[in-house]
Motif scaffolding. Structure first.
Motif, PDB file in Angstrom:
ATOM      1  N   ILE A 139      -9.485 -16.974   5.948  1.00  0.00           N
ATOM      2  CA  ILE A 139     -10.785 -16.533   5.418  1.00  0.00           C
ATOM      3  C   ILE A 139     -11.735 -17.718   5.328  1.00  0.00           C
ATOM      4  CG2 ILE A 139     -11.965 -15.657   3.359  1.00  0.00           C
ATOM      5  CD1 ILE A 139      -9.464 -13.910   2.859  1.00  0.00           C
ATOM      6  N   TRP A 140     -11.226 -18.840   4.827  1.00  0.00           N
ATOM      7  CA  TRP A 140     -12.056 -20.049   4.717  1.00  0.00           C
ATOM      8  C   TRP A 140     -12.452 -20.567   6.100  1.00  0.00           C
ATOM      9  CZ3 TRP A 140     -15.130 -22.040   1.423  1.00  0.00           C
ATOM     10  CH2 TRP A 140     -15.501 -23.388   1.467  1.00  0.00           C
ATOM     11  N   PHE A 141     -11.525 -20.512   7.064  1.00  0.00           N
ATOM     12  CA  PHE A 141     -11.806 -20.955   8.430  1.00  0.00           C
ATOM     13  C   PHE A 141     -12.890 -20.077   9.062  1.00  0.00           C
ATOM     14  CE2 PHE A 141     -11.015 -20.547  13.013  1.00  0.00           C
ATOM     15  CZ  PHE A 141     -11.106 -21.877  13.410  1.00  0.00           C
ATOM     16  N   CYS A 142     -12.775 -18.755   8.905  1.00  0.00           N
ATOM     17  CA  CYS A 142     -13.762 -17.829   9.483  1.00  0.00           C
ATOM     18  C   CYS A 142     -15.133 -18.048   8.854  1.00  0.00           C
ATOM     19  CB  CYS A 142     -13.317 -16.388   9.282  1.00  0.00           C
ATOM     20  SG  CYS A 142     -11.844 -15.919  10.223  1.00  0.00           S
ATOM     21  N   ARG A 143     -15.154 -18.284   7.573  1.00  0.00           N
ATOM     22  CA  ARG A 143     -16.417 -18.559   6.872  1.00  0.00           C
ATOM     23  C   ARG A 143     -17.082 -19.804   7.434  1.00  0.00           C
ATOM     24  NH1 ARG A 143     -18.269 -23.135   3.595  1.00  0.00           N
ATOM     25  NH2 ARG A 143     -19.538 -22.336   1.864  1.00  0.00           N
ATOM     26  N   ASN A 144     -16.326 -20.879   7.630  1.00  0.00           N
ATOM     27  CA  ASN A 144     -16.876 -22.137   8.128  1.00  0.00           C
ATOM     28  C   ASN A 144     -17.318 -22.028   9.584  1.00  0.00           C
ATOM     29  OD1 ASN A 144     -16.505 -23.391   5.667  1.00  0.00           O
ATOM     30  ND2 ASN A 144     -14.531 -24.278   6.211  1.00  0.00           N
ATOM     31  N   GLN A 145     -16.556 -21.288  10.382  1.00  0.00           N
ATOM     32  CA  GLN A 145     -16.938 -21.104  11.784  1.00  0.00           C
ATOM     33  C   GLN A 145     -18.280 -20.384  11.892  1.00  0.00           C
ATOM     34  OE1 GLN A 145     -14.916 -23.353  13.496  1.00  0.00           O
ATOM     35  NE2 GLN A 145     -14.942 -21.812  15.101  1.00  0.00           N
ATOM     36  N   ASN A 146     -18.485 -19.399  11.048  1.00  0.00           N
ATOM     37  CA  ASN A 146     -19.743 -18.655  11.063  1.00  0.00           C
ATOM     38  C   ASN A 146     -20.893 -19.518  10.554  1.00  0.00           C
ATOM     39  OD1 ASN A 146     -21.762 -16.767  11.055  1.00  0.00           O
ATOM     40  ND2 ASN A 146     -20.694 -15.272   9.802  1.00  0.00           N
ATOM     41  N   GLU A 157     -20.769 -23.293  12.866  1.00  0.00           N
ATOM     42  CA  GLU A 157     -20.727 -23.244  14.331  1.00  0.00           C
ATOM     43  C   GLU A 157     -21.448 -22.026  14.895  1.00  0.00           C
ATOM     44  OE1 GLU A 157     -19.521 -25.734  15.935  1.00  0.00           O
ATOM     45  OE2 GLU A 157     -18.601 -26.777  14.224  1.00  0.00           O
ATOM     46  N   GLY A 158     -21.825 -21.104  14.024  1.00  0.00           N
ATOM     47  CA  GLY A 158     -22.484 -19.886  14.501  1.00  0.00           C
ATOM     48  C   GLY A 158     -21.554 -18.949  15.235  1.00  0.00           C
ATOM     49  N   ILE A 159     -20.241 -19.089  14.986  1.00  0.00           N
ATOM     50  CA  ILE A 159     -19.239 -18.255  15.655  1.00  0.00           C
ATOM     51  C   ILE A 159     -18.717 -17.221  14.667  1.00  0.00           C
ATOM     52  CG2 ILE A 159     -17.001 -18.237  16.825  1.00  0.00           C
ATOM     53  CD1 ILE A 159     -17.501 -21.143  17.621  1.00  0.00           C
ATOM     54  N   LEU A 160     -18.898 -15.965  14.995  1.00  0.00           N
ATOM     55  CA  LEU A 160     -18.427 -14.882  14.133  1.00  0.00           C
ATOM     56  C   LEU A 160     -17.087 -14.384  14.653  1.00  0.00           C
ATOM     57  CD1 LEU A 160     -18.967 -12.992  11.753  1.00  0.00           C
ATOM     58  CD2 LEU A 160     -20.167 -11.457  13.329  1.00  0.00           C
ATOM     59  N   LEU A 161     -16.010 -14.791  14.000  1.00  0.00           N
ATOM     60  CA  LEU A 161     -14.676 -14.368  14.403  1.00  0.00           C
ATOM     61  C   LEU A 161     -14.433 -12.923  13.989  1.00  0.00           C
ATOM     62  CD1 LEU A 161     -12.579 -17.535  13.480  1.00  0.00           C
ATOM     63  CD2 LEU A 161     -13.468 -16.855  15.713  1.00  0.00           C
ATOM     64  N   THR A 162     -13.787 -12.174  14.858  1.00  0.00           N
ATOM     65  CA  THR A 162     -13.516 -10.765  14.583  1.00  0.00           C
ATOM     66  C   THR A 162     -12.268 -10.621  13.713  1.00  0.00           C
ATOM     67  OG1 THR A 162     -12.110 -10.510  16.540  1.00  0.00           O
ATOM     68  CG2 THR A 162     -14.495 -10.160  16.821  1.00  0.00           C
ATOM     69  N   PHE A 163     -12.084  -9.420  13.215  1.00  0.00           N
ATOM     70  CA  PHE A 163     -10.903  -9.127  12.415  1.00  0.00           C
ATOM     71  C   PHE A 163      -9.630  -9.355  13.226  1.00  0.00           C
ATOM     72  CE2 PHE A 163      -7.778  -5.836  11.125  1.00  0.00           C
ATOM     73  CZ  PHE A 163      -7.487  -6.311   9.862  1.00  0.00           C
ATOM     74  N   SER A 164      -9.632  -8.960  14.495  1.00  0.00           N
ATOM     75  CA  SER A 164      -8.455  -9.130  15.361  1.00  0.00           C
ATOM     76  C   SER A 164      -8.129 -10.605  15.566  1.00  0.00           C
ATOM     77  CB  SER A 164      -8.697  -8.463  16.720  1.00  0.00           C
ATOM     78  OG  SER A 164      -8.896  -7.067  16.556  1.00  0.00           O
TER      79      SER A 164
END
Length: 279
Positions: free
Chosen positions: A216-223, A226-233
């Protein structure tokens, strides 16, 4: 229970379901000057409420207006029994139902979990993560928004537990393990993990929970950075990978009569090479 109200402090006693000083966030420095009893705010059968309460606390006033005064003696009641009496049985049940104080250290820090992931969980539990709410407390002027849902301020419990993205991940874990984790707090999640009797499955579930927090923390930081929105999958694949690596190094054993960790569950976690050692 309010009778005449003569012996009940209007502000500080719990005659209303919760003391008014707490509902209205009155500073503790003023408590000593709040001496009025309930009848001080009654005139006949009507309530006489201060004007400032009508302006700032309309919902409280509405509830007070519905409170009836029976005119008998005031008495203390135990809210967790039907008749309001505190019996020996009620006292015993209250003491025995106290939550178990977990030694979270032994759950979070494990030889088969990467220290960096354990450290992230430890910081989350001690509210030391550099999130928006903590940064603003330190004087940083930043946008106060959750990057995973864009519909709520970024606060500790919301980001890791209640955000739509986080809730979906916890639901996925519940589905994989066929259990129901209480994600109202991190403590409750680990408390539910601790209830499993099978040591190996318990370790894998705790590892999965820790990897979920880290993801969750990694996905938050990527968004955010880095402007990268990681998907649930993509988040699920990351949790599977990290849990599989940790699970294969676990020295624990699984009892054949314990928790049924099926091939289906193992495959859902991506743990195809995970071998249980039956006792």
């Amino acid at each position: 229970m309010v009778g005449s109200g003569q012996h009940i402090n209007f502000w500080k006693d719990n005659w209303f379901g919760e003391p008014l000083v707490e509902l209205m966030s009155i500073p503790k420095e003023l408590y000593s000057s709040l001496l009025s009893s309930v009848p001080c705010f009654r005139k006949g059968s009507c309530w006489t409420i201060p004007t400032f309460m009508n302006r700032h606390f309309p919902k409280i006033i509405e509830k007070i207006a519905k409170t009836t005064i029976v005119g008998n003696l005031d008495r203390l009641v135990w809210q967790k029994t039907l008749d309001g009496t505190l019996s020996l049985k009620a006292s015993y049940n209250e003491v025995m139902n106290y939550p178990i104080q977990l030694n979270l250290c032994k759950f979070i820090w494990s030889a088969n979990i990467a220290p960096s992931k354990s450290f992230t969980t430890w910081r989350i539990m001690h509210k030391k993560m550099p999130k928006d709410d903590n940064l603003r407390k330190r004087g940083c002027a930043i946008v106060f928004i959750c990057n995973l849902c864009n519909s709520h301020s970024e606060e500790e419990d919301h980001l890791f537990l209640h955000c739509r993205f986080a809730s979906k991940l916890w639901d996925w874990i519940n589905n994989v393990y066929s259990i129901k984790l209480n994600n109202s707090s991190l403590q409750s999640i680990f408390a539910d993990c601790a209830k499993l009797k099978n040591k190996q499955v318990k370790e894998v579930l705790i590892t999965c929970a820790i990897n979920t927090l880290r993801t969750i923390w990694f996905c938050r930081n990527q968004n955010r950075f880095e402007g990268i929105l990681l998907t649930f999958s993509q988040a699920i694949r990351r949790i599977k990978r990290d849990t599989s690596l940790a699970g294969n190094s676990s020295p624990a054993s699984a009892s054949a009569t314990g928790f049924i960790f099926t091939d289906y569950t193992r495959n859902r976690l991506g743990m195809t090479n995970y071998h249980f050692r039956n006792l």
